[in-house]
Scaffold this motif. Sequence first.
Motif, PDB file in Angstrom:
ATOM      1  N   ARG A  59       0.832  -1.217   0.000  1.00 17.77           N
ATOM      2  CA  ARG A  59       0.000   0.000   0.000  1.00 17.77           C
ATOM      3  C   ARG A  59       0.861   1.258   0.000  1.00 17.77           C
ATOM      4  O   ARG A  59       0.544   2.252  -0.663  1.00 17.77           O
ATOM      5  CB  ARG A  59      -0.928  -0.014   1.211  1.00 17.77           C
ATOM      6  N   ALA A  60       1.956   1.219   0.753  1.00 20.76           N
ATOM      7  CA  ALA A  60       2.841   2.382   0.837  1.00 20.76           C
ATOM      8  C   ALA A  60       3.467   2.699  -0.515  1.00 20.76           C
ATOM      9  O   ALA A  60       3.440   3.849  -0.978  1.00 20.76           O
ATOM     10  CB  ALA A  60       3.932   2.131   1.881  1.00 20.76           C
ATOM     11  N   THR A  61       4.027   1.689  -1.164  1.00 25.29           N
ATOM     12  CA  THR A  61       4.703   1.937  -2.441  1.00 25.29           C
ATOM     13  C   THR A  61       3.707   2.288  -3.537  1.00 25.29           C
ATOM     14  O   THR A  61       4.005   3.111  -4.409  1.00 25.29           O
ATOM     15  CB  THR A  61       5.542   0.718  -2.848  1.00 25.29           C
ATOM     16  N   GLU A  62       2.522   1.710  -3.501  1.00 29.23           N
ATOM     17  CA  GLU A  62       1.494   2.047  -4.493  1.00 29.23           C
ATOM     18  C   GLU A  62       1.050   3.501  -4.366  1.00 29.23           C
ATOM     19  O   GLU A  62       0.660   4.123  -5.356  1.00 29.23           O
ATOM     20  CB  GLU A  62       0.290   1.119  -4.343  1.00 29.23           C
ATOM     21  N   ALA A  63       1.122   4.046  -3.154  1.00 25.15           N
ATOM     22  CA  ALA A  63       0.703   5.435  -2.939  1.00 25.15           C
ATOM     23  C   ALA A  63       1.596   6.428  -3.671  1.00 25.15           C
ATOM     24  O   ALA A  63       1.200   7.574  -3.929  1.00 25.15           O
ATOM     25  CB  ALA A  63       0.692   5.756  -1.446  1.00 25.15           C
ATOM     26  N   LEU A  64       2.815   5.994  -4.028  1.00 22.90           N
ATOM     27  CA  LEU A  64       3.749   6.881  -4.718  1.00 22.90           C
ATOM     28  C   LEU A  64       3.468   6.975  -6.212  1.00 22.90           C
ATOM     29  O   LEU A  64       3.938   7.903  -6.874  1.00 22.90           O
ATOM     30  CB  LEU A  64       5.183   6.380  -4.511  1.00 22.90           C
ATOM     31  N   GLU A  65       2.725   6.013  -6.736  1.00 22.64           N
ATOM     32  CA  GLU A  65       2.488   5.959  -8.178  1.00 22.64           C
ATOM     33  C   GLU A  65       1.573   7.095  -8.622  1.00 22.64           C
ATOM     34  O   GLU A  65       0.498   7.299  -8.059  1.00 22.64           O
ATOM     35  CB  GLU A  65       1.875   4.604  -8.553  1.00 22.64           C
ATOM     36  N   GLY A  66       2.015   7.823  -9.609  1.00 21.95           N
ATOM     37  CA  GLY A  66       1.202   8.915 -10.151  1.00 21.95           C
ATOM     38  C   GLY A  66       1.014  10.077  -9.206  1.00 21.95           C
ATOM     39  O   GLY A  66       0.106  10.887  -9.385  1.00 21.95           O
ATOM     40  N   GLY A  67       1.871  10.181  -8.190  1.00 20.96           N
ATOM     41  CA  GLY A  67       1.707  11.239  -7.195  1.00 20.96           C
ATOM     42  C   GLY A  67       2.571  12.456  -7.442  1.00 20.96           C
ATOM     43  O   GLY A  67       2.639  13.354  -6.588  1.00 20.96           O
ATOM     44  N   GLY A  68       3.247  12.502  -8.579  1.00 22.77           N
ATOM     45  CA  GLY A  68       4.083  13.655  -8.875  1.00 22.77           C
ATOM     46  C   GLY A  68       5.424  13.644  -8.185  1.00 22.77           C
ATOM     47  O   GLY A  68       6.136  14.658  -8.195  1.00 22.77           O
ATOM     48  N   VAL A  69       5.807  12.517  -7.589  1.00 26.43           N
ATOM     49  CA  VAL A  69       7.112  12.400  -6.935  1.00 26.43           C
ATOM     50  C   VAL A  69       8.141  12.007  -7.993  1.00 26.43           C
ATOM     51  O   VAL A  69       7.889  11.105  -8.796  1.00 26.43           O
ATOM     52  CB  VAL A  69       7.067  11.331  -5.821  1.00 26.43           C
ATOM     53  N   PRO A  70       9.306  12.675  -8.049  1.00 24.64           N
ATOM     54  CA  PRO A  70      10.329  12.332  -9.045  1.00 24.64           C
ATOM     55  C   PRO A  70      10.667  10.851  -9.024  1.00 24.64           C
ATOM     56  O   PRO A  70      10.689  10.221  -7.971  1.00 24.64           O
ATOM     57  CB  PRO A  70      11.534  13.193  -8.620  1.00 24.64           C
ATOM     58  N   ALA A  71      10.957  10.308 -10.194  1.00 27.58           N
ATOM     59  CA  ALA A  71      11.173   8.866 -10.337  1.00 27.58           C
ATOM     60  C   ALA A  71      12.288   8.350  -9.425  1.00 27.58           C
ATOM     61  O   ALA A  71      12.164   7.269  -8.829  1.00 27.58           O
ATOM     62  CB  ALA A  71      11.481   8.530 -11.798  1.00 27.58           C
ATOM     63  N   GLU A  72      13.365   9.095  -9.309  1.00 24.25           N
ATOM     64  CA  GLU A  72      14.473   8.629  -8.470  1.00 24.25           C
ATOM     65  C   GLU A  72      14.060   8.578  -7.002  1.00 24.25           C
ATOM     66  O   GLU A  72      14.463   7.670  -6.262  1.00 24.25           O
ATOM     67  CB  GLU A  72      15.701   9.515  -8.636  1.00 24.25           C
TER      68      GLU A  72
END
Length: 349
Positions: free
Chosen positions: A319-332
């Motif tokens: 759930r934590a890592t999925e929350a980062l998807e498409g959230g505008g956080v830089p890929a690195e």
Amino acid sequence: MVTVTREADRLRERMSRYLDDFLEREASGLAFLGDDLDVLRRILLGFVREGGKRLRPSFVHWGHRAAGGSPDDEAVLAAGCAVELVHACALILDDVMDESDTRRGRPTVHLALAEHHGGQGWRGDPGRFGESTATLFGMLAYTWADAALLRAGPRLAEALEVLTLLRAEVVGGQYLDLAHAARGSADLAEAARISTYKSGKYTVERPLHLGHAVAGGDPRQRAVLSAYALPLGEAFQLRDDVLGVFGDPSTTGKPVGADLRQGKHTWLTALARERADGYGAALLDHVSDEADVAEARELIIRTGALDTVERRIADLVSRATEALEGGGVPAEAVRGLSELADAATRRNA
């Protein structure tokens, strides 16, 4: 992934050097202690320098990177240093409250200070001296956290607001932990609340917010970081709970079953208690020796509580890592945070 791992290694090295320089600079201001300054250097500075994985400064770093901060910005090292000093204070005081003998495979700070008192042949009770002096050393680390944050750049007010919230929450969480142990009961919801505020938020969410604040990040990114941090903070504490019961003392640096003996109300033990019969529930409430610890461990396994917790950890990390998807956080930063999630929950110490 190799690039991210190298950056993590580089961060730990830079953080250690920064901490060393900072601690020496601050300790030099206490020259009036005379010969006792050597005691402070050996015990307090040694404790801060030699312990830990620099996990919380790593979250500060990646919160900063997620908000567009530069990996070479020294302000993020100052913020990471502040969090690490708060963490040192929390551990020192936690060991006093829990009457723990070891931390990271070595005598706890209050025990080391008691041994110093006894070795000097001083008057009074060595144990009382050790606990009192360890409390002072913890307060000093807490004070130095503010001194470190003063070097966190032009967004000091925003950073201080986050650090203040972090400290208030961990104090409140620690109180809940002590109060529920004294009351002798905590259901799953209460156990989760304790772990969230005693450990989860101050380990993951607030350090991320601190790095974000130092970088002057967008509020929308902060919301994404929280969506990542809250399940991960819970997973981190669940892993800590498992290690507290089943960890190898040679790796964890703490006696096996310490949480059981102290009557800690974790999600793991609350679940086992809920599933156990009357005898099993009573056992978990009265663990006093190694035989009780062994029986309690068997009970936790037999009720399926351990397996349930392991599945919950895996689900929370997803759930934590999925929350980062498409959230505008830089890929690195996404890669770095994903790797950090794995490191925080698959650890053995």
